[in-house]
Scaffold this active site. Sequence first.
Site, PDB file in Angstrom:
ATOM      1  N   GLY A  12       0.789  -1.234   0.000  1.00 49.06           N
ATOM      2  CA  GLY A  12       0.000   0.000   0.000  1.00 49.06           C
ATOM      3  C   GLY A  12       0.819   1.281   0.000  1.00 49.06           C
ATOM      4  O   GLY A  12       0.390   2.289   0.563  1.00 49.06           O
ATOM      5  N   ARG A  91      -6.721  -7.916  -8.106  1.00 43.74           N
ATOM      6  CA  ARG A  91      -7.874  -8.751  -8.466  1.00 43.74           C
ATOM      7  C   ARG A  91      -8.498  -8.153  -9.704  1.00 43.74           C
ATOM      8  O   ARG A  91      -8.648  -6.918  -9.791  1.00 43.74           O
ATOM      9  CB  ARG A  91      -8.957  -8.713  -7.378  1.00 43.74           C
ATOM     10  N   HIS A 109      -1.054   1.602 -13.143  1.00 46.86           N
ATOM     11  CA  HIS A 109      -0.403   0.432 -13.727  1.00 46.86           C
ATOM     12  C   HIS A 109       1.072   0.774 -13.943  1.00 46.86           C
ATOM     13  O   HIS A 109       1.381   1.849 -14.461  1.00 46.86           O
ATOM     14  CB  HIS A 109      -1.078   0.064 -15.053  1.00 46.86           C
ATOM     15  N   THR A 141     -11.802   0.287 -17.180  1.00 45.02           N
ATOM     16  CA  THR A 141     -12.909  -0.187 -18.011  1.00 45.02           C
ATOM     17  C   THR A 141     -12.893  -1.716 -17.954  1.00 45.02           C
ATOM     18  O   THR A 141     -12.013  -2.305 -17.312  1.00 45.02           O
ATOM     19  CB  THR A 141     -12.746   0.273 -19.475  1.00 45.02           C
ATOM     20  N   LEU A 144      -8.900  -5.236 -19.476  1.00 43.22           N
ATOM     21  CA  LEU A 144      -7.790  -5.220 -18.519  1.00 43.22           C
ATOM     22  C   LEU A 144      -6.692  -4.237 -18.944  1.00 43.22           C
ATOM     23  O   LEU A 144      -6.221  -4.283 -20.078  1.00 43.22           O
ATOM     24  CB  LEU A 144      -7.196  -6.628 -18.398  1.00 43.22           C
TER      25      LEU A 144
HETATM   26  C1  GAR Z   1       2.486  -0.683  -7.779  1.00 43.16           C
HETATM   27  O1  GAR Z   1       3.712  -0.689  -8.456  1.00 43.16           O
HETATM   28  C2  GAR Z   1       1.330  -0.644  -8.750  1.00 43.16           C
HETATM   29  O2  GAR Z   1       1.601   0.122  -9.891  1.00 43.16           O
HETATM   30  C3  GAR Z   1       1.168  -2.095  -9.107  1.00 43.16           C
HETATM   31  O3  GAR Z   1       1.369  -2.773  -7.912  1.00 43.16           O
HETATM   32  C4  GAR Z   1       2.258  -2.022  -7.063  1.00 43.16           C
HETATM   33  C5  GAR Z   1       1.585  -1.842  -5.736  1.00 43.16           C
HETATM   34  O4  GAR Z   1       2.447  -1.238  -4.824  1.00 43.16           O
HETATM   35  N1  GAR Z   1      -0.134  -2.362  -9.647  1.00 43.16           N
HETATM   36  C6  GAR Z   1      -0.362  -3.272 -10.583  1.00 43.16           C
HETATM   37  O5  GAR Z   1       0.494  -3.996 -11.035  1.00 43.16           O
HETATM   38  C7  GAR Z   1      -1.797  -3.347 -11.050  1.00 43.16           C
HETATM   39  N2  GAR Z   1      -1.911  -4.142 -12.227  1.00 43.16           N
HETATM   40  P1  GAR Z   1       1.883  -0.582  -3.488  1.00 43.16           P
HETATM   41  O6  GAR Z   1       1.009  -1.647  -2.805  1.00 43.16           O
HETATM   42  O7  GAR Z   1       3.103  -0.300  -2.685  1.00 43.16           O
HETATM   43  O8  GAR Z   1       1.109   0.627  -3.849  1.00 43.16           O
END
Ligand code: GAR
Length: 212
Positions: A12, A91, A109, A141, A144
């Site tokens: 997070g 998810r 992303h 949307t 994916l």
């Molecule tokens: C981040 O790098 C985010 O961009 C990625 O997961 C990480 C979460 O880090 N999200 C994805 O890959 C979504 N497809 P965080 O929990 O430290 O924010």
Amino acid sequence: MKSIVILISGRGSNMRSIVAAAAQQRWPARVAAVISNRADASGLEWAREQGIATEILEHRSFLSRDAFDEVLAARIDSYQPDVVVLAGFMRILGEAFVNRYDGRLLNIHPSLLPSFPGLHTHRQALEYGVKVHGCTVHFVTAKLDRGPVVAQAAVPVLDVDDELTLAARVLEQEHIVYPRAVRWIVEGRVVLRDGLVRVVGEESVQSLLFGR
Ligand code: GAR
């Protein structure tokens, strides 16, 4: 005061950057709740320490994706959010869920979309040999890692990079660009028309490149 609900699955760090920016910059919005689909998401504890309501809704205890999505939506709606922010929420959400939050569901992303959708984006970037990589904030949307782009930040890819160093460089930008994009939305400056985003009063893209 507008209401933001953040969904996480792990540490997070993007959630933290948004919570911190909202408080420090006195947004006309507050993070009303943080919801995780995993009980072991370390970000939950930090959110609790900030006095933010937290909830755990484990997808594993549901028989179908739709059943999970429906309960998740009910929990989210109890906070009457203006914006729902996916911050490392790992998810896939079904079409009904996505349509319900049309125009107010955001994701970050870790690539410059439409390049490298899916998982292991930094590995994909290194294997492809791109010289510029980055992150994208977009409306969600049903497709994916597609959806109207709100903001992007770019970083150089260095010869010495491995997945970890590149991920760290991109993450630093995520922490700048995601709060900025959420702020634009709660300030009502994001206009979404015909699948394209315009940010009122934000003509310069320079501020989004290499963290400037
Ligand atoms: C981040 O790098 C985010 O961009 C990625 O997961 C990480 C979460 O880090 N999200 C994805 O890959 C979504 N497809 P965080 O929990 O430290 O924010």
